[in-house]
Design a protein around this motif. Structure first.
Motif, PDB file in Angstrom:
ATOM      1  N   LEU A   1       0.817  -1.216   0.000  1.00 12.39           N
ATOM      2  CA  LEU A   1       0.000   0.000   0.000  1.00 12.39           C
ATOM      3  C   LEU A   1       0.846   1.259   0.000  1.00 12.39           C
ATOM      4  CD1 LEU A   1      -2.636  -1.085   2.696  1.00 12.39           C
ATOM      5  CD2 LEU A   1      -2.772  -1.368   0.212  1.00 12.39           C
ATOM      6  N   GLU A   2       1.911   1.260   0.824  1.00 14.34           N
ATOM      7  CA  GLU A   2       2.793   2.430   0.935  1.00 14.34           C
ATOM      8  C   GLU A   2       4.226   1.974   1.147  1.00 14.34           C
ATOM      9  OE1 GLU A   2       1.362   4.734   4.222  1.00 14.34           O
ATOM     10  OE2 GLU A   2      -0.070   5.860   2.991  1.00 14.34           O
ATOM     11  N   VAL A   3       5.154   2.762   0.638  1.00 16.70           N
ATOM     12  CA  VAL A   3       6.580   2.586   0.917  1.00 16.70           C
ATOM     13  C   VAL A   3       7.113   3.927   1.400  1.00 16.70           C
ATOM     14  CG1 VAL A   3       8.861   2.063  -0.025  1.00 16.70           C
ATOM     15  CG2 VAL A   3       6.873   0.760  -0.808  1.00 16.70           C
ATOM     16  N   ASN A   4       7.617   3.932   2.624  1.00 16.05           N
ATOM     17  CA  ASN A   4       8.134   5.178   3.223  1.00 16.05           C
ATOM     18  C   ASN A   4       7.108   6.307   3.141  1.00 16.05           C
ATOM     19  OD1 ASN A   4      10.629   3.975   3.865  1.00 16.05           O
ATOM     20  ND2 ASN A   4      11.412   4.378   1.799  1.00 16.05           N
ATOM     21  N   GLU A   5       5.851   5.938   3.468  1.00 16.75           N
ATOM     22  CA  GLU A   5       4.723   6.882   3.521  1.00 16.75           C
ATOM     23  C   GLU A   5       4.336   7.444   2.151  1.00 16.75           C
ATOM     24  OE1 GLU A   5       5.555   9.848   6.454  1.00 16.75           O
ATOM     25  OE2 GLU A   5       5.398   8.441   8.124  1.00 16.75           O
ATOM     26  N   GLN A   6       4.840   6.839   1.090  1.00 21.18           N
ATOM     27  CA  GLN A   6       4.454   7.227  -0.266  1.00 21.18           C
ATOM     28  C   GLN A   6       3.464   6.195  -0.809  1.00 21.18           C
ATOM     29  OE1 GLN A   6       5.507   9.972  -1.985  1.00 21.18           O
ATOM     30  NE2 GLN A   6       6.746  10.667  -0.257  1.00 21.18           N
ATOM     31  N   LYS A   7       2.322   6.674  -1.322  1.00 21.14           N
ATOM     32  CA  LYS A   7       1.293   5.766  -1.820  1.00 21.14           C
ATOM     33  C   LYS A   7       1.794   4.991  -3.027  1.00 21.14           C
ATOM     34  CE  LYS A   7      -3.503   5.591  -3.413  1.00 21.14           C
ATOM     35  NZ  LYS A   7      -4.711   6.379  -3.776  1.00 21.14           N
ATOM     36  N   VAL A   8       1.565   3.684  -3.017  1.00 15.51           N
ATOM     37  CA  VAL A   8       1.991   2.801  -4.098  1.00 15.51           C
ATOM     38  C   VAL A   8       0.779   2.420  -4.945  1.00 15.51           C
ATOM     39  CG1 VAL A   8       2.902   0.513  -4.639  1.00 15.51           C
ATOM     40  CG2 VAL A   8       3.990   1.906  -2.870  1.00 15.51           C
ATOM     41  N   VAL A   9       0.859   2.694  -6.245  1.00 20.41           N
ATOM     42  CA  VAL A   9      -0.225   2.370  -7.167  1.00 20.41           C
ATOM     43  C   VAL A   9       0.176   1.236  -8.109  1.00 20.41           C
ATOM     44  CG1 VAL A   9      -1.726   3.263  -8.998  1.00 20.41           C
ATOM     45  CG2 VAL A   9      -1.095   4.735  -7.064  1.00 20.41           C
ATOM     46  N   THR A  10       1.425   1.260  -8.566  1.00 23.42           N
ATOM     47  CA  THR A  10       1.907   0.270  -9.526  1.00 23.42           C
ATOM     48  C   THR A  10       3.085  -0.498  -8.944  1.00 23.42           C
ATOM     49  OG1 THR A  10       3.562   1.711 -10.559  1.00 23.42           O
ATOM     50  CG2 THR A  10       1.295   1.881 -11.370  1.00 23.42           C
ATOM     51  N   TRP A  11       3.453  -1.558  -9.633  1.00 20.02           N
ATOM     52  CA  TRP A  11       4.613  -2.363  -9.226  1.00 20.02           C
ATOM     53  C   TRP A  11       5.895  -1.522  -9.261  1.00 20.02           C
ATOM     54  CZ3 TRP A  11       5.246  -6.905  -6.955  1.00 20.02           C
ATOM     55  CH2 TRP A  11       6.484  -7.556  -7.028  1.00 20.02           C
ATOM     56  N   THR A  12       6.020  -0.676 -10.245  1.00 23.28           N
ATOM     57  CA  THR A  12       7.200   0.180 -10.365  1.00 23.28           C
ATOM     58  C   THR A  12       7.343   1.119  -9.177  1.00 23.28           C
ATOM     59  OG1 THR A  12       7.017   0.089 -12.777  1.00 23.28           O
ATOM     60  CG2 THR A  12       8.375   1.852 -11.863  1.00 23.28           C
ATOM     61  N   ASP A  13       6.198   1.564  -8.620  1.00 23.30           N
ATOM     62  CA  ASP A  13       6.230   2.479  -7.470  1.00 23.30           C
ATOM     63  C   ASP A  13       6.962   1.880  -6.272  1.00 23.30           C
ATOM     64  OD1 ASP A  13       4.856   4.434  -8.816  1.00 23.30           O
ATOM     65  OD2 ASP A  13       2.892   3.935  -7.964  1.00 23.30           O
ATOM     66  N   ILE A  14       6.885   0.559  -6.122  1.00 15.99           N
ATOM     67  CA  ILE A  14       7.567  -0.091  -4.989  1.00 15.99           C
ATOM     68  C   ILE A  14       9.041   0.270  -4.991  1.00 15.99           C
ATOM     69  CG2 ILE A  14       8.201  -2.306  -3.942  1.00 15.99           C
ATOM     70  CD1 ILE A  14       5.681  -3.501  -5.193  1.00 15.99           C
ATOM     71  N   PHE A  15       9.667   0.200  -6.146  1.00 17.13           N
ATOM     72  CA  PHE A  15      11.113   0.425  -6.257  1.00 17.13           C
ATOM     73  C   PHE A  15      11.438   1.912  -6.398  1.00 17.13           C
ATOM     74  CE2 PHE A  15       9.661  -3.538  -8.044  1.00 17.13           C
ATOM     75  CZ  PHE A  15      10.308  -4.442  -7.202  1.00 17.13           C
ATOM     76  N   LYS A  16      10.452   2.664  -6.875  1.00 18.09           N
ATOM     77  CA  LYS A  16      10.629   4.110  -6.999  1.00 18.09           C
ATOM     78  C   LYS A  16      10.786   4.767  -5.630  1.00 18.09           C
ATOM     79  CE  LYS A  16       8.205   8.147  -8.926  1.00 18.09           C
ATOM     80  NZ  LYS A  16       6.973   8.568  -9.660  1.00 18.09           N
ATOM     81  N   TYR A  17      10.055   4.263  -4.641  1.00 19.33           N
ATOM     82  CA  TYR A  17      10.065   4.879  -3.306  1.00 19.33           C
ATOM     83  C   TYR A  17      10.968   4.157  -2.313  1.00 19.33           C
ATOM     84  CZ  TYR A  17       5.968   7.196  -5.264  1.00 19.33           C
ATOM     85  OH  TYR A  17       5.124   7.920  -6.062  1.00 19.33           O
TER      86      TYR A  17
END
Length: 436
Positions: free
Chosen positions: A143-159
C-alpha cells in the motif's frame, strides 16, 4: 493508414538526414546542385538559388548532389566539395547522421512532454525470495513505501531507498501490517520479488518467431511442451532454455489451439532463447513529464538506445549466424509502424525516434557509399596527408554499392518470408478452429 504514416515518417527522417548534409555543405560554402527526397522518377521539382529541390517516387532514401563531389571531379573551384579540407568534408558527411541523432533526442523529449500511456503490474506479491521472504509473502499488497502511496509495481522500487531501512505498509486478505525491510541494492531487491502475473500475451513483436507462428495479443498460454504454466515467470523460464522447436497450447476466443514455435537465440544474451512475446499488464497509467524531466529522461533514452544498438551490433559481429534473424526491411518497418500507431501518439514518436537512431548507426558504418565510408576516406587522408587515389575510391564505392543492393534485396526477401510464414500459420490455426 499505417502505410501512409510509415511513408510520411520515412520521408521526414530522410528530410532531416539530407537536410543535415545540405546545411553543412552550405556552411562550408559548397554549392548544392540538387536536394532530393526519394529516388527514381520525379513527382515534382523546383529550382531556387541554383539548387533543384525534388520529390521523387521511391520513398526509401534521398540524396544531396554537391558540386564536385565525385572522386574524379576537379578541386580547383572554391565552391566544390573536393576543394574543401578533409575535416570539412568529414563534417559534411557526418552532419546527416548527426541530424538524425539530434532529431531522435528531440522526439524522445516531445514524447515525454505529450505523455505516454503505459502498462504495469499491480503491486501484489506472487513470491519473495532470499532474505525478503522473511518479510513478504504471497498475496501481499503493498500500500505504501516510506509513507508514499503505491499504485503500480514500479512504485515499490521508486520509493524504496537502497542500503537503508524502509517502511512498508502491507495488506493481505484485509489484514494490514507494517514491515521494516533493509534492502541492499535496488536491483537485488527487484530481482527477488515476483509480481502476480497471468500467462496472457500482451504484445507480439513483428518478425520474431511468435509473430511468424501466428500468435496474437490476448492469447493465453496454457501449456508449453505439455507442461502446465500458471505465471509468466514459468512461461519465461521454459522459453529461455528452449534451443529447439516447442509446442504451445493456447486459448483464443474460448478455443484451444496448438502452436509450434522455433525460438531464436537472444542476440544480446547468447545461450538464452526468445520467441518475441511480452506479458499482458493489468494496470494502465498515463503520465506526462515536465520540461526538466523530459530533457533528463530524453537524454537517458537517447544514450541508452544508441548504446543498446551498438552493443547489439557488436554481438552480431561476434556471432554472424544471428544476422538472418536480426535484419528487417521496409515491410517490417510498415508492420512495426502499425503496431506503434495503435498504441498512441507518444509511442509513434518514440518509434520514429528509434528508426532515426538506427539510420544514424547504419549510415556511420565504414562502408564505401555510406556516410561512414566517406568519413573513413577523409580520416585516412588526414593521417596520410594525401587523398586516397581516385581508382581506389571508385572501386570501393562500386563494391559498397553492390553490397548495399544485396543487403536491401535480402532484407525484402526476409520480410516477405516472415509474412508468408505468419500467413501460413494463421491459416493453419483457422483450419484447426474450423475442424473443431
Amino acid at each position: 493508414m499505417s502505410i501512409v504514416i510509415a511513408i510520411l515518417a520515412l520521408g521526414l527522417l530522410v528530410l532531416i538526414h539530407e537536410g543535415g548534409h545540405f546545411l553543412a555543405a552550405r556552411l562550408c560554402k559548397v554549392s548544392v546542385l540538387k536536394f532530393s527526397i526519394g529516388f527514381g522518377p520525379k513527382i515534382f521539382s523546383f529550382v531556387k538559388n541554383g539548387t533543384e529541390y525534388a520529390l521523387s517516387l521511391i520513398p526509401l532514401g534521398g540524396y544531396v548532389k554537391m558540386k564536385g563531389d565525385e572522386p574524379e571531379d576537379s578541386d580547383e573551384e572554391q565552391d566544390t566539395f573536393n576543394s574543401k579540407t578533409w575535416y570539412q568534408r568529414a563534417f559534411i558527411a557526418l552532419a546527416g547522421p548527426l541530424a538524425n541523432l539530434i532529431f531522435a533526442f528531440l522526439l524522445f523529449i516531445f514524447a515525454l512532454l505529450v505523455g505516454k500511456t503505459y502498462k504495469d503490474f499491480t503491486p501484489e506479491i506472487y513470491q519473495a525470495k532470499g532474505v525478503y521472504s522473511q518479510f513478504l509473502r504471497t498475496e501481499d499488497k503493498i500500500l505504501e513505501v516510506n509513507e508514499q502511496k503505491v499504485v503500480t509495481w514500479t512504485d515499490i522500487f521508486k520509493y524504496t531507498i537502497e542500503n537503508q531501512e524502509n517502511t512498508f505498509n502491507i495488506s493481505n486478505n484485509e489484514e494490514n501490517r507494517t514491515e521494516i525491510i533493509k534492502t541492499t541494492t535496488l536491483q537485488d531487491f527487484y530481482n527477488n520479488l515476483l509480481p502476480v502475473s497471468s500467462t496472457v500475451i500482451g504484445e507480439v513483436s513483428s518478425g520474431l518467431p511468435a509473430w511468424k507462428a501466428g500468435l496474437k495479443e490476448g492469447d493465453k498460454i496454457l501449456k508449453i511442451q505439455e507442461i502446465d504454466v500458471n505465471t509468466w515467470n514459468e512461461v519465461r523460464d521454459l522459453i529461455v532454455k528452449a534451443d529447439s522447436e516447442i509446442s504451445l497450447l493456447i486459448e483464443r476466443d474460448d478455443k484451444q489451439l496448438n502452436v509450434r514455435v522455433l525460438p531464436e537465440e537472444n542476440p544480446l544474451e547468447l545461450g538464452s532463447y526468445i520467441i518475441g512475446i511480452s506479458q499482458e499488464l493489468p494496470l494502465e497509467i498515463h503520465e506526462k513529464s515536465n520540461l526538466v524531466d523530459a530533457i533528463k529522461y530524453g537524454s537517458i533514452n537517447t544514450v541508452g538506445f544508441v548504446g543498446m544498438n551498438y552493443y547489439a551490433l557488436y554481438k552480431l559481429v561476434k556471432n554472424p549466424r544471428m544476422f538472418k534473424n536480426s535484419i528487417g526491411g521496409p515491410v517490417m518497418v510498415f508492420s512495426m509502424t502499425k503496431e506503434s500507431s495503435e498504441k498512441g501518439f507518444a509511442d509513434t514518436l518514440n518509434f520514429i525516434a528509434a528508426i532515426s537512431v538506427l539510420l544514424m548507426i547504419m549510415n556511420l558504418l565504414p562502408v564505401p557509399i555510406l556516410d561512414g565510408g566517406h568519413i573513413a576516406f577523409c580520416l585516412i587522408e588526414g593521417i596520410m596527408r594525401r587523398k586516397v587515389s581516385f581508382k581506389v575510391q571508385q572501386y570501393a564505392q562500386q563494391v559498397g554499392f553492390v553490397l548495399l543492393m544485396v543487403l536491401m534485396l535480402y532484407a525484402f526477401a526476409n520480410d516477405f518470408t516472415k509474412l508468408a510464414s505468419r500467413a501460413h500459420s494463421i491459416k493453419g490455426m483457422n483450419e484447426e478452429v474450423s475442424s473443431d
